[in-house]
Write a protein that holds these residues in place. Structure first.
Motif, PDB file in Angstrom:
ATOM      1  N   TYR A   1       0.828  -1.210   0.000  1.00 37.12           N
ATOM      2  CA  TYR A   1       0.000   0.000   0.000  1.00 37.12           C
ATOM      3  C   TYR A   1       0.861   1.258   0.000  1.00 37.12           C
ATOM      4  CZ  TYR A   1      -2.927   3.676   2.004  1.00 37.12           C
ATOM      5  OH  TYR A   1      -3.573   4.851   2.243  1.00 37.12           O
ATOM      6  N   ASP A   2       1.819   1.334   0.907  1.00 35.82           N
ATOM      7  CA  ASP A   2       2.620   2.553   1.044  1.00 35.82           C
ATOM      8  C   ASP A   2       3.448   2.862  -0.198  1.00 35.82           C
ATOM      9  OD1 ASP A   2       1.667   3.155   3.593  1.00 35.82           O
ATOM     10  OD2 ASP A   2       3.182   1.900   4.559  1.00 35.82           O
TER      11      ASP A   2
ATOM     12  N   ARG B   1      -9.768   9.483   0.034  1.00 31.51           N
ATOM     13  CA  ARG B   1      -8.380   9.354   0.479  1.00 31.51           C
ATOM     14  C   ARG B   1      -7.845   7.994   0.020  1.00 31.51           C
ATOM     15  NH1 ARG B   1      -8.993   9.112   6.459  1.00 31.51           N
ATOM     16  NH2 ARG B   1     -10.753   7.912   5.740  1.00 31.51           N
ATOM     17  N   LYS B   2      -6.559   7.900  -0.124  1.00 33.93           N
ATOM     18  CA  LYS B   2      -5.960   6.639  -0.561  1.00 33.93           C
ATOM     19  C   LYS B   2      -6.317   5.496   0.392  1.00 33.93           C
ATOM     20  CE  LYS B   2      -1.432   4.585  -1.240  1.00 33.93           C
ATOM     21  NZ  LYS B   2      -0.004   4.838  -1.137  1.00 33.93           N
ATOM     22  N   ILE B   3      -6.367   5.763   1.680  1.00 41.47           N
ATOM     23  CA  ILE B   3      -6.703   4.727   2.651  1.00 41.47           C
ATOM     24  C   ILE B   3      -8.111   4.176   2.389  1.00 41.47           C
ATOM     25  CG2 ILE B   3      -7.568   6.297   4.444  1.00 41.47           C
ATOM     26  CD1 ILE B   3      -5.546   3.063   5.030  1.00 41.47           C
ATOM     27  N   ASP B   4      -8.992   4.999   1.832  1.00 42.55           N
ATOM     28  CA  ASP B   4     -10.346   4.539   1.507  1.00 42.55           C
ATOM     29  C   ASP B   4     -10.328   3.471   0.418  1.00 42.55           C
ATOM     30  OD1 ASP B   4     -11.476   6.308   3.381  1.00 42.55           O
ATOM     31  OD2 ASP B   4     -11.485   7.940   1.907  1.00 42.55           O
TER      32      ASP B   4
ATOM     33  N   LEU C   1      -7.903   1.199   0.122  1.00 47.14           N
ATOM     34  CA  LEU C   1      -7.505  -0.015   0.834  1.00 47.14           C
ATOM     35  C   LEU C   1      -8.656  -0.578   1.660  1.00 47.14           C
ATOM     36  CD1 LEU C   1      -5.295  -2.040   1.694  1.00 47.14           C
ATOM     37  CD2 LEU C   1      -4.724  -0.444   3.550  1.00 47.14           C
ATOM     38  N   VAL C   2      -9.324   0.269   2.413  1.00 50.89           N
ATOM     39  CA  VAL C   2     -10.419  -0.183   3.274  1.00 50.89           C
ATOM     40  C   VAL C   2     -11.548  -0.782   2.437  1.00 50.89           C
ATOM     41  CG1 VAL C   2     -12.215   0.592   4.886  1.00 50.89           C
ATOM     42  CG2 VAL C   2      -9.850   1.369   5.176  1.00 50.89           C
TER      43      VAL C   2
ATOM     44  N   GLU D   1      -0.542  -5.764   5.095  1.00 55.22           N
ATOM     45  CA  GLU D   1      -1.037  -4.489   5.605  1.00 55.22           C
ATOM     46  C   GLU D   1      -1.600  -4.575   7.024  1.00 55.22           C
ATOM     47  OE1 GLU D   1      -0.081  -2.012   3.897  1.00 55.22           O
ATOM     48  OE2 GLU D   1       0.388  -3.121   2.074  1.00 55.22           O
TER      49      GLU D   1
ATOM     50  N   HIS E   1      -1.948  -1.231   9.325  1.00 54.66           N
ATOM     51  CA  HIS E   1      -3.263  -0.602   9.187  1.00 54.66           C
ATOM     52  C   HIS E   1      -4.276  -1.345  10.056  1.00 54.66           C
ATOM     53  CE1 HIS E   1      -1.157   0.695   5.540  1.00 54.66           C
ATOM     54  NE2 HIS E   1      -1.794   1.822   5.775  1.00 54.66           N
TER      55      HIS E   1
END
Length: 184
Positions: free
Chosen positions: A27-28, A52-55, A57-58, A105, A109
């Motif tokens: 991810y990073d 957001r980028k984290i969204d 992944l989630v 991850e 995370h």
């Protein structure tokens, strides 16, 4: 992109690209621009669906590891066949990339770590229930069924990691046979 079908296709392509890239490099190490390029969409569209980028992944982890509520097809006396059918119903058998993402991850995370824990608990619950249906009369032997279910869940979840470490593919059907034999 007002066509709902095209909208769904673009979102799916974004998640497909993210799955491939996160599995390969993490991810990073994956910039949002690279996700957009692999998906064949403008970078702004990625942020339209995922602020957001984290969204990304989630959503990827939540949607692609969802276990649907399907009835377990259990055949009394056939624990191995019942576990094998269960394994084919679960989403992780079909996606080594998602297993890599989950385990890579989960360390960094919390949402991924929490999802992995819930997924493990759900697989154990279903495997235990499947074994209870396949082996009527063993309901009083809860500790053995729980251990068998946990073992089966571990194989399903960790098979990609085991393959990377050992170079050998772990066949869930063979493990189902082994567990059924051990339960007698």
């Amino acid at each position: 992109m007002d066509d709902p079908l095209e909208t769904a296709k673009a979102r799916t392509r974004i998640l497909d690209a993210a799955e491939e890239l996160f599995a390969d490099g993490g991810y990073d190490a994956t910039p949002t621009a690279r996700i957009a390029a692999v998906a064949g969409v403008p970078k702004g569209l990625v942020f339209h669906y995922f602020p957001r980028k984290i969204d990304v992944l989630v959503s990827l982890v939540d949607e692609r590891t969802m276990v649907t509520e399907e009835d377990v097809e259990a055949v009394p006396g056939d624990a191995a066949g019942t576990l094998s059918k269960l394994a084919r119903m679960l989403p992780l058998r079909a996606s080594p990339d998602m297993r890599r993402i989950l385990f890579r991850e989960a360390d960094t995370h919390r949402s991924v770590r929490d999802r992995l824990g819930r997924l493990n608990a759900e697989i154990i619950r279903r495997a235990r229930f499947a074994l209870e249906l396949a082996l009527p009369g063993t309901r009083g032997d809860a500790a053995r069924l729980e251990a068998a279910a946990a073992t089966f869940a571990a194989v399903l979840l960790y098979q990609e990691s085991l393959c990377l470490l050992t170079g050998h593919h772990i066949d869930p059907d063979a493990v189902a046979e082994l567990i059924a034999h051990a339960l007698g």
